[in-house]
Design a protein around this motif. Sequence first.
Motif, mmCIF file in Angstrom:
data_model
loop_
_atom_site.group_PDB
_atom_site.id
_atom_site.type_symbol
_atom_site.label_atom_id
_atom_site.label_comp_id
_atom_site.label_asym_id
_atom_site.label_seq_id
_atom_site.Cartn_x
_atom_site.Cartn_y
_atom_site.Cartn_z
ATOM 1 N N MET A 1 7.028 -16.028 -12.456
ATOM 2 C CA MET A 1 6.719 -15.479 -11.367
ATOM 3 C C MET A 1 7.357 -14.142 -11.528
ATOM 4 N N SER A 2 8.537 -13.968 -11.775
ATOM 5 C CA SER A 2 9.352 -12.723 -11.896
ATOM 6 C C SER A 2 8.695 -11.606 -12.331
ATOM 7 N N PHE A 3 8.820 -10.631 -11.822
ATOM 8 C CA PHE A 3 8.234 -9.113 -12.345
ATOM 9 C C PHE A 3 9.364 -7.912 -11.991
ATOM 10 N N THR A 4 8.897 -6.999 -12.514
ATOM 11 C CA THR A 4 9.795 -5.694 -12.366
ATOM 12 C C THR A 4 9.081 -4.588 -11.167
ATOM 13 N N ILE A 5 10.145 -4.131 -10.615
ATOM 14 C CA ILE A 5 9.723 -2.751 -9.926
ATOM 15 C C ILE A 5 10.702 -1.651 -10.434
ATOM 16 N N GLY A 6 10.110 -0.763 -11.102
ATOM 17 C CA GLY A 6 10.901 0.405 -11.845
ATOM 18 C C GLY A 6 11.510 -0.526 -12.637
ATOM 19 N N ASP A 7 13.134 -0.432 -12.571
ATOM 20 C CA ASP A 7 14.110 -1.271 -13.383
ATOM 21 C C ASP A 7 14.687 -2.336 -12.751
ATOM 22 N N CYS A 8 14.335 -2.645 -11.828
ATOM 23 C CA CYS A 8 14.667 -3.918 -11.069
ATOM 24 C C CYS A 8 13.971 -5.070 -11.305
ATOM 25 N N VAL A 9 14.293 -6.220 -11.697
ATOM 26 C CA VAL A 9 13.584 -7.601 -11.861
ATOM 27 C C VAL A 9 13.698 -8.423 -10.577
ATOM 28 N N ILE A 10 12.638 -8.569 -9.974
ATOM 29 C CA ILE A 10 12.337 -9.695 -8.761
ATOM 30 C C ILE A 10 12.170 -11.035 -9.431
ATOM 31 N N GLY A 11 12.980 -11.998 -8.879
ATOM 32 C CA GLY A 11 13.253 -13.347 -9.324
ATOM 33 C C GLY A 11 14.324 -14.102 -9.120
ATOM 34 N N LEU A 12 14.044 -15.526 -9.171
ATOM 35 C CA LEU A 12 15.182 -16.274 -8.862
ATOM 36 C C LEU A 12 16.488 -16.314 -9.823
ATOM 37 N N GLU A 13 15.929 -15.821 -11.032
ATOM 38 C CA GLU A 13 16.839 -15.762 -12.023
ATOM 39 C C GLU A 13 17.887 -14.345 -11.945
ATOM 40 N N TYR A 14 17.655 -13.594 -10.977
ATOM 41 C CA TYR A 14 18.191 -12.231 -10.866
ATOM 42 C C TYR A 14 18.738 -12.047 -9.303
ATOM 43 N N LYS A 15 19.686 -11.297 -9.272
ATOM 44 C CA LYS A 15 20.311 -11.139 -7.976
ATOM 45 C C LYS A 15 19.135 -10.506 -6.898
ATOM 46 N N PRO A 16 19.371 -10.684 -5.620
ATOM 47 C CA PRO A 16 18.350 -10.414 -4.494
ATOM 48 C C PRO A 16 18.224 -8.746 -4.732
ATOM 49 N N PHE A 17 16.998 -8.532 -4.506
ATOM 50 C CA PHE A 17 16.456 -6.943 -4.059
ATOM 51 C C PHE A 17 16.624 -6.561 -3.015
ATOM 52 N N ILE A 18 17.730 -5.758 -2.705
ATOM 53 C CA ILE A 18 18.057 -5.391 -1.309
ATOM 54 C C ILE A 18 17.129 -3.936 -0.997
ATOM 55 N N ILE A 19 16.504 -3.969 -0.040
ATOM 56 C CA ILE A 19 15.680 -2.909 0.507
ATOM 57 C C ILE A 19 16.172 -2.298 1.666
ATOM 58 N N ALA A 20 16.586 -1.034 1.853
ATOM 59 C CA ALA A 20 17.025 -0.288 3.103
ATOM 60 C C ALA A 20 15.824 0.446 3.746
ATOM 61 N N GLU A 21 15.644 -0.056 4.781
ATOM 62 C CA GLU A 21 14.328 0.566 5.644
ATOM 63 C C GLU A 21 14.819 1.675 6.543
ATOM 64 N N LEU A 22 14.160 2.941 5.962
ATOM 65 C CA LEU A 22 14.468 3.999 7.000
ATOM 66 C C LEU A 22 13.746 4.082 8.156
ATOM 67 N N SER A 23 12.528 3.850 8.143
ATOM 68 C CA SER A 23 11.767 3.590 9.335
ATOM 69 C C SER A 23 11.793 4.985 10.304
ATOM 70 N N GLY A 24 12.116 4.909 11.635
ATOM 71 C CA GLY A 24 12.194 6.063 12.519
ATOM 72 C C GLY A 24 13.724 6.570 12.749
ATOM 73 N N ASN A 25 14.762 5.990 12.004
ATOM 74 C CA ASN A 25 16.064 6.205 12.138
ATOM 75 C C ASN A 25 16.612 7.478 11.551
ATOM 76 N N HIS A 26 15.578 8.399 11.273
ATOM 77 C CA HIS A 26 15.747 9.844 10.721
ATOM 78 C C HIS A 26 16.156 10.652 12.074
ATOM 79 N N ASN A 27 15.551 10.131 13.113
ATOM 80 C CA ASN A 27 15.677 10.954 14.307
ATOM 81 C C ASN A 27 14.910 12.280 14.374
ATOM 82 N N GLN A 28 13.782 12.300 13.547
ATOM 83 C CA GLN A 28 13.097 13.710 13.412
ATOM 84 C C GLN A 28 14.030 14.730 12.739
ATOM 85 N N SER A 29 14.966 14.280 11.875
ATOM 86 C CA SER A 29 16.028 15.276 10.999
ATOM 87 C C SER A 29 15.660 14.887 9.654
#
Length: 349
Positions: A1-29
């Motif tokens: 089931m594993s697959f890649t996003i860019g050069d990152c592999v998503i799967g149990l055999e690989y370290k967790p893929f960590i996503i930082a969500e910006l959302s609205g924390n830019h405070n319009q800057s």
Amino acid sequence: MSFTIGDCVIGLEYKPFIIAELSGNHNQSLERALKIVEAAGEAGAHAMKLQTYTADTMTLDVPDGDFFISDEKSLWKGRSLYELYQEAYTPWEWHEPIMKRANELGMLCFSTPFDASSVDFLESLNVPAYKIASFENADLPLIRKVAATGKPMIISTGMATLAELDETVLTIREAGCEQFVLLKCTSTYPSSPENSNVLTIPHMRQLFNCEVGLSDHTMGIGGAVAAVAHGATVIEKHFTLSRADGGVDSAFSLEPEEMKQLVIETERAWQSLGTVAYGPTEAEQPSMKFRRSLYIAKDMMAGEMLTAENLRIVRPGMGLAPKYHELLLGRKVNQDLKKGTAMSWSFLG
């Protein structure tokens, strides 16, 4: 089931893929947005995620009724949806410089589209993947359009019933997409650990035969570490420079040092899973000598009898195993033995 996003592999055999969500924390800057990207890169996040919408593509400009937030427990009580999204949205012209900066820092960058026009816009930027938000996981026309791009998908499952999730997954697969992740998510802001239910993660993997993860709105990193221990391969967390700076999502966002710890501790959790194993590991072999075993505790003469005083169970582990202690008591030794000699069967008459 594993697959890649860019050069990152998503799967149990690989370290967790960590996503930082910006959302609205830019405070319009834009300047602040870029600093958040840089802080995420420094903390070790693998991807930065944006949200692509405008207030007009998200809702109607109606200041009351169904469009007004009156829930006493909501972070956004007393505001209209339109007003909230006007403050939180990331201007579309910011996407390219934000994505460029993320890429320069070795991170992937993609976004959550909220309507068809945002998918078209993100396609023009050639994003490597798409995220579907919990509130849109039942928007099958949107999901069908995203899946048809052929890009990997990450879908938050907040509020979705099992039947709705089945419909969503079927829609994704019918559109030809097999590279997708379902994220366990609790759509409250912030969420409590008690409502996180990370035990759903292995169940979801088994039911839908796909990668699974956690979109986490709890405070701290405990829920994410627990999720990795139960098979999560993707972790998404909202991220800001400082919660004290305020903003629509700041209250449940990680700060830079916390994000760094999230990256470190989820990888440690993943590393610690290993396999089902008993007996000494290769790394433990040098420690075997410090186990307890049987040693001569007093100088002995040939023909002398072994007793509890002259035969003791002590460290290190070079003598016979402790389980033979009672068996040996009362037996005679066939030679002189010095205190500190590891007991051996050859010493018996």
